[in-house]
Design a protein around this motif. Structure first.
Motif, PDB file in Angstrom:
ATOM      1  N   VAL A   1      45.457 -23.433 -87.831  1.00 31.13           N
ATOM      2  CA  VAL A   1      46.907 -23.612 -87.741  1.00 31.13           C
ATOM      3  C   VAL A   1      47.288 -23.457 -86.273  1.00 31.13           C
ATOM      4  O   VAL A   1      47.235 -22.352 -85.730  1.00 31.13           O
ATOM      5  N   LEU A   2      47.635 -24.559 -85.632  1.00 29.37           N
ATOM      6  CA  LEU A   2      47.955 -24.580 -84.205  1.00 29.37           C
ATOM      7  C   LEU A   2      49.471 -24.556 -84.012  1.00 29.37           C
ATOM      8  O   LEU A   2      50.186 -25.391 -84.562  1.00 29.37           O
ATOM      9  N   ILE A   3      49.941 -23.602 -83.201  1.00 28.95           N
ATOM     10  CA  ILE A   3      51.367 -23.473 -82.898  1.00 28.95           C
ATOM     11  C   ILE A   3      51.536 -23.637 -81.391  1.00 28.95           C
ATOM     12  O   ILE A   3      51.000 -22.844 -80.611  1.00 28.95           O
ATOM     13  N   SER A   4      52.277 -24.668 -80.990  1.00 28.81           N
ATOM     14  CA  SER A   4      52.440 -24.950 -79.571  1.00 28.81           C
ATOM     15  C   SER A   4      53.841 -25.493 -79.308  1.00 28.81           C
ATOM     16  O   SER A   4      54.489 -26.035 -80.206  1.00 28.81           O
ATOM     17  N   ASP A   5      54.277 -25.358 -78.056  1.00 28.41           N
ATOM     18  CA  ASP A   5      55.593 -25.871 -77.683  1.00 28.41           C
ATOM     19  C   ASP A   5      55.503 -26.949 -76.608  1.00 28.41           C
ATOM     20  O   ASP A   5      56.525 -27.326 -76.023  1.00 28.41           O
ATOM     21  N   GLY A   6      54.295 -27.443 -76.320  1.00 26.61           N
ATOM     22  CA  GLY A   6      54.178 -28.459 -75.287  1.00 26.61           C
ATOM     23  C   GLY A   6      52.869 -29.191 -75.344  1.00 26.61           C
ATOM     24  O   GLY A   6      51.972 -28.872 -76.131  1.00 26.61           O
ATOM     25  N   GLU A   7      52.756 -30.214 -74.496  1.00 28.27           N
ATOM     26  CA  GLU A   7      51.544 -31.017 -74.428  1.00 28.27           C
ATOM     27  C   GLU A   7      50.400 -30.241 -73.791  1.00 28.27           C
ATOM     28  O   GLU A   7      50.604 -29.292 -73.041  1.00 28.27           O
ATOM     29  N   ASP A   8      49.202 -30.716 -74.072  1.00 28.15           N
ATOM     30  CA  ASP A   8      48.017 -30.182 -73.414  1.00 28.15           C
ATOM     31  C   ASP A   8      48.084 -30.479 -71.916  1.00 28.15           C
ATOM     32  O   ASP A   8      48.456 -31.581 -71.510  1.00 28.15           O
ATOM     33  N   THR A   9      47.743 -29.496 -71.084  1.00 25.77           N
ATOM     34  CA  THR A   9      47.774 -29.677 -69.632  1.00 25.77           C
ATOM     35  C   THR A   9      46.379 -29.771 -69.041  1.00 25.77           C
ATOM     36  O   THR A   9      46.194 -29.565 -67.844  1.00 25.77           O
ATOM     37  N   CYS A  10      45.390 -30.062 -69.893  1.00 17.97           N
ATOM     38  CA  CYS A  10      44.003 -30.093 -69.423  1.00 17.97           C
ATOM     39  C   CYS A  10      43.360 -31.463 -69.628  1.00 17.97           C
ATOM     40  O   CYS A  10      42.188 -31.562 -69.995  1.00 17.97           O
ATOM     41  N   GLN A  11      44.130 -32.537 -69.454  1.00 17.25           N
ATOM     42  CA  GLN A  11      43.560 -33.869 -69.511  1.00 17.25           C
ATOM     43  C   GLN A  11      42.514 -34.001 -68.401  1.00 17.25           C
ATOM     44  O   GLN A  11      42.624 -33.314 -67.384  1.00 17.25           O
TER      45      GLN A  11
ATOM     46  N   LEU B   1      45.742 -19.442 -76.462  1.00 18.72           N
ATOM     47  CA  LEU B   1      45.475 -20.340 -75.340  1.00 18.72           C
ATOM     48  C   LEU B   1      46.553 -20.092 -74.286  1.00 18.72           C
ATOM     49  O   LEU B   1      47.725 -19.951 -74.595  1.00 18.72           O
ATOM     50  N   GLY B   2      46.131 -19.970 -73.030  1.00 23.08           N
ATOM     51  CA  GLY B   2      47.074 -19.721 -71.942  1.00 23.08           C
ATOM     52  C   GLY B   2      47.624 -18.321 -71.912  1.00 23.08           C
ATOM     53  O   GLY B   2      48.734 -18.098 -71.421  1.00 23.08           O
ATOM     54  N   ALA B   3      46.859 -17.329 -72.388  1.00 23.03           N
ATOM     55  CA  ALA B   3      47.392 -15.970 -72.506  1.00 23.03           C
ATOM     56  C   ALA B   3      47.001 -15.061 -71.353  1.00 23.03           C
ATOM     57  O   ALA B   3      47.579 -13.977 -71.208  1.00 23.03           O
ATOM     58  N   ASN B   4      46.056 -15.474 -70.493  1.00 29.52           N
ATOM     59  CA  ASN B   4      45.512 -14.532 -69.513  1.00 29.52           C
ATOM     60  C   ASN B   4      45.616 -14.977 -68.058  1.00 29.52           C
ATOM     61  O   ASN B   4      45.929 -14.162 -67.184  1.00 29.52           O
ATOM     62  N   TYR B   5      45.356 -16.236 -67.780  1.00 29.77           N
ATOM     63  CA  TYR B   5      45.277 -16.682 -66.387  1.00 29.77           C
ATOM     64  C   TYR B   5      46.666 -17.030 -65.847  1.00 29.77           C
ATOM     65  O   TYR B   5      47.367 -17.895 -66.397  1.00 29.77           O
ATOM     66  N   ARG B   6      47.072 -16.409 -64.737  1.00 24.38           N
ATOM     67  CA  ARG B   6      48.400 -16.612 -64.164  1.00 24.38           C
ATOM     68  C   ARG B   6      48.392 -17.505 -62.919  1.00 24.38           C
ATOM     69  O   ARG B   6      49.453 -17.820 -62.384  1.00 24.38           O
ATOM     70  N   GLY B   7      47.207 -17.906 -62.449  1.00 26.85           N
ATOM     71  CA  GLY B   7      47.122 -18.657 -61.200  1.00 26.85           C
ATOM     72  C   GLY B   7      47.402 -20.137 -61.346  1.00 26.85           C
ATOM     73  O   GLY B   7      47.820 -20.624 -62.412  1.00 26.85           O
ATOM     74  N   ASN B   8      47.151 -20.872 -60.258  1.00 23.20           N
ATOM     75  CA  ASN B   8      47.424 -22.303 -60.203  1.00 23.20           C
ATOM     76  C   ASN B   8      46.163 -23.155 -60.218  1.00 23.20           C
ATOM     77  O   ASN B   8      46.254 -24.378 -60.091  1.00 23.20           O
ATOM     78  N   ASP B   9      45.005 -22.528 -60.336  1.00 22.78           N
ATOM     79  CA  ASP B   9      43.751 -23.271 -60.384  1.00 22.78           C
ATOM     80  C   ASP B   9      43.607 -23.913 -61.761  1.00 22.78           C
ATOM     81  O   ASP B   9      43.407 -23.227 -62.771  1.00 22.78           O
ATOM     82  N   ARG B  10      43.724 -25.237 -61.784  1.00 25.37           N
ATOM     83  CA  ARG B  10      43.707 -25.955 -63.060  1.00 25.37           C
ATOM     84  C   ARG B  10      42.393 -25.752 -63.816  1.00 25.37           C
ATOM     85  O   ARG B  10      42.375 -25.601 -65.040  1.00 25.37           O
ATOM     86  N   LYS B  11      41.287 -25.759 -63.083  1.00 21.71           N
ATOM     87  CA  LYS B  11      39.982 -25.590 -63.726  1.00 21.71           C
ATOM     88  C   LYS B  11      39.891 -24.242 -64.428  1.00 21.71           C
ATOM     89  O   LYS B  11      39.400 -24.143 -65.559  1.00 21.71           O
ATOM     90  N   ALA B  12      40.385 -23.193 -63.771  1.00 24.78           N
ATOM     91  CA  ALA B  12      40.367 -21.857 -64.392  1.00 24.78           C
ATOM     92  C   ALA B  12      41.367 -21.786 -65.538  1.00 24.78           C
ATOM     93  O   ALA B  12      41.090 -21.188 -66.590  1.00 24.78           O
ATOM     94  N   GLY B  13      42.542 -22.402 -65.351  1.00 21.10           N
ATOM     95  CA  GLY B  13      43.557 -22.366 -66.401  1.00 21.10           C
ATOM     96  C   GLY B  13      43.127 -23.063 -67.674  1.00 21.10           C
ATOM     97  O   GLY B  13      43.529 -22.675 -68.774  1.00 21.10           O
ATOM     98  N   CYS B  14      42.286 -24.102 -67.541  1.00 22.00           N
ATOM     99  CA  CYS B  14      41.845 -24.856 -68.718  1.00 22.00           C
ATOM    100  C   CYS B  14      40.706 -24.171 -69.466  1.00 22.00           C
ATOM    101  O   CYS B  14      40.234 -24.685 -70.477  1.00 22.00           O
ATOM    102  N   LYS B  15      40.249 -23.041 -68.953  1.00 23.03           N
ATOM    103  CA  LYS B  15      39.265 -22.231 -69.679  1.00 23.03           C
ATOM    104  C   LYS B  15      39.916 -21.025 -70.353  1.00 23.03           C
ATOM    105  O   LYS B  15      39.227 -20.210 -70.970  1.00 23.03           O
ATOM    106  N   ASP B  16      41.225 -20.928 -70.239  1.00 22.23           N
ATOM    107  CA  ASP B  16      41.941 -19.741 -70.697  1.00 22.23           C
ATOM    108  C   ASP B  16      42.219 -19.800 -72.195  1.00 22.23           C
ATOM    109  O   ASP B  16      43.318 -20.131 -72.652  1.00 22.23           O
TER     110      ASP B  16
ATOM    111  N   THR C   1      48.176 -24.751 -70.817  1.00 25.06           N
ATOM    112  CA  THR C   1      48.168 -25.132 -72.237  1.00 25.06           C
ATOM    113  C   THR C   1      46.887 -25.894 -72.551  1.00 25.06           C
ATOM    114  O   THR C   1      46.899 -27.107 -72.771  1.00 25.06           O
ATOM    115  N   PRO C   2      45.740 -25.221 -72.615  1.00 28.95           N
ATOM    116  CA  PRO C   2      44.460 -25.889 -72.890  1.00 28.95           C
ATOM    117  C   PRO C   2      44.220 -26.062 -74.395  1.00 28.95           C
ATOM    118  O   PRO C   2      43.377 -25.371 -75.001  1.00 28.95           O
TER     119      PRO C   2
END
Length: 420
Positions: A152-162, A86-101, A129-130
Motif C-alpha cells: 500500500v503506497l501513500i504518496s503526495d508527488g511524482e517520483d524524483t528519481c527518473q 521513502l525520503g525519510a532520512n537524507y536532507r541533502g541535495n545529492d540526487r544519487k544519495a537521495g534516490c537511495k533513501d 521521493t524515490p
C-alpha cells in the motif's frame, strides 16, 4: 386440547425435518488446511512536500500518522504487517544519495502495535521521493511464502528519481509472477501524480484512490489491509511456449503469464475420456494501447486440428478482455484408454501506442479446470431432472405421509370434540 395440538405440531415438524434432511444432505467438513499468513507492507512518502498543510487544516504527514495509528489498532491478527519509508532520512541535495533513501521502519511480521506506533511517531518530512527504489525494496521485504502479498503506497508527488520509472518497476514486479498487488493512494494529487500512481496500481491489478481528507485516508488504508486477510487463490506463475510441443503441461488451477504484443502462447492439458476441459483467459492492457484489439483462445489437437475456440474483441473501453471455451471428451468403454493431450493457444491482437514500451509483455491470467464430463443421456432424459428423480420421489413420499398423519390427527381431534 393444547397438548394434542402440540403433539400434532411436533409430528409435522419431525416430518419436515426428515424431508429437509433428504432434500439437503449434510455438507462435507470444511477444509481446515491452514493458509499462509497474508503479508502487507505500508510504504509511506516522507519527502519534504509532506509538510504541506492542506488536509483538513493539518499537514499531510500528520494525516498519514493518524491514519497509520488507526489502521494499526484495527489490523486483523492474522495479517503480518510491515512499514517502509521513502525520503525519510537524507536532507541533502545529492540526487544519487537521495534516490537511495528508503528503509524498512518496521519489519513484516506479527504486529506489535506499540512498537509500530512508536516508530511512526518519529517520522518527519525530509527528503526526496524515490518511489521506484522503495517499491523494489518492498517487493523484497514481502518475498517468500504463498499467502497474499500487498503493498500500500501513500504518496503526495511524482517520483524524483527518473529514469527509474516506478511504473516500469511495477510491471517488472508483476512480470515475476509472485502474486504481489500494489495499491496506491495520492494525497491531494495533481494530474501527473495521479497518472503515475494509477499506472503503478494498474500494472499489478491494484487500485488507485484520491485522498483529500483524513477520514478518507484512514478508511481506505484500513480497507486495503483488511482485504489482504480475505482468502484468495494465488495464481501460479508459468511460461507458455512458442509451439505446442514445447508447452508446459498444466493441471486444474489458476496461472499467470506474460504475452508479448501480437504474439501467441501455448500450453498443454491432459483430458481423459469422460472428462470436460474448461478454460478461460484474461489479458490486461496495463499500459496505453491502440483501440480495437482482441484475444483468441483455441483448443487444438497435437496434430494441429482445431477442436473449439473462444474469442472476444474490445475497443478501449475496458482494460481487461476475456474469453473461454469448453471441450467435453466422450467417454470410452475401454478401461485402458489414455488421456488426450489438448493444446491451448492464446493469441492477442493488442498494439502499443506510440512511444510506449512493449516489454515486459501484457499480463495474462489463465484458468484451467478438468472436471467429470456431462452425464449420459439416459440420466438426464427425465424432464431434465437427471439424478434428481430420487429427490423428487422422496419429497412426494414425505408429503404423502405428512398428509396422512395430519388427516388422522384432524379426524381424531374432531371425534374427541364431539365426544366432549
Amino acid at each position: 386440547m393444547i397438548r394434542r395440538q402440540r403433539l400434532a405440531a411436533g409430528v409435522c415438524a419431525l416430518l419436515a425435518a426428515l424431508t429437509a434432511g433428504l432434500a439437503f444432505p449434510s455438507t462435507a467438513v470444511a477444509d481446515e488446511t491452514q493458509q499462509a499468513a497474508p503479508k502487507v507492507e505500508l510504504v509511506l512518502d516522507v519527502s519534504g512536500s509532506m509538510r504541506a498543510r492542506d488536509i483538513d487544516g493539518d499537514s499531510r504527514m500528520a494525516a498519514a500518522k493518524q491514519a497509520f495509528n488507526e489502521v494499526l489498532d484495527a489490523t486483523p491478527k492474522e495479517v503480518q504487517l510491515g512499514i517502509r519509508t521513502l525520503g525519510a532520512n537524507y536532507r541533502g541535495n545529492d540526487r544519487k544519495a537521495g534516490c537511495k533513501d528508503t528503509e524498512q521502519l518496521y519489519p513484516v511480521g506479527p504486529l506489535n502495535r506499540t512498537e509500530a506506533k512508536t516508530a511512526v511517531a518519529t517520522l518527519a518530512p525530509t527528503g526526496w521521493t524515490p518511489i521506484g527504489p522503495a517499491l523494489l525494496k518492498a517487493a523484497d521485504d514481502l518475498n517468500g511464502g504463498d499467502g497474499t502479498r500487498r503493498i500500500v503506497l501513500i504518496s503526495d508527488g511524482e517520483d524524483t528519481c527518473q529514469p527509474l520509472d516506478p511504473c516500469e518497476v511495477a510491471r517488472e514486479i508483476a512480470a515475476k509472477g509472485i502474486g504481489l498487488t500494489i495499491d496506491t493512494l495520492g494525497l491531494v494529487p495533481d494530474a501527473k501524480t495521479r497518472d503515475q500512481l494509477s499506472c503503478i496500481a494498474d500494472a499489478t491489478g491494484g487500485t488507485y484512490t484520491d485522498v483529500r481528507h483524513k477520514e478518507e485516508l484512514s478508511d481506505r488504508v484500513g480497507q486495503l489491509v483488511d482485504r489482504a486477510a480475505d482468502p484468495v487463490v494465488t495464481p501460479v506463475a508459468t511460461e507458455g511456449a512458442a509451439e505446442c510441443t514445447k508447452a508446459p503441461s498444466l493441471k486444474s488451477g489458476l496461472y499467470t503469464d506474460r504475452e508479448e504484443f501480437g504474439r501467441q502462447r501455448w500450453y498443454k492439458v491432459d483430458v481423459k475420456p469422460g472428462q470436460e476441459l474448461r478454460a478461460s483467459v484474461s489479458v490486461a492492457d496495463d499500459r496505453a494501447v491502440n483501440p480495437d484489439y482482441g484475444v483468441l483462445l483455441r483448443a487444438v489437437t497435437m496434430h494441429g486440428r482445431e477442436i473449439v475456440r473462444g474469442e472476444a474483441a474490445g475497443n478501449g473501453r475496458t482494460d481487461v478482455i476475456s474469453t473461454g471455451l469448453r471441450y467435453p471428451k466422450p467417454g470410452s468403454d475401454d478401461d485402458t484408454a489414455t488421456a488426450e493431450t489438448v493444446c491451448l493457444q492464446v493469441t492477442n491482437s493488442f498494439s502499443a501506442a506510440a512511444g510506449v514500451k512493449t516489454t515486459p509483455g501484457l499480463p495474462l491470467e489463465l484458468t484451467v479446470d478438468v472436471v467429470d464430463g456431462p452425464s449420459k443421456a439416459s440420466d438426464v432424459a427425465s424432464f431434465g431432472l437427471g439424478r434428481g428423480w430420487w429427490l423428487l420421489g422422496a419429497l412426494i413420499l414425505s408429503g404423502f405421509l405428512a398428509g396422512l398423519v395430519w388427516g388422522w390427527l384432524s379426524r381424531w381431534r374432531v371425534a374427541v370434540w364431539r365426544t366432549n
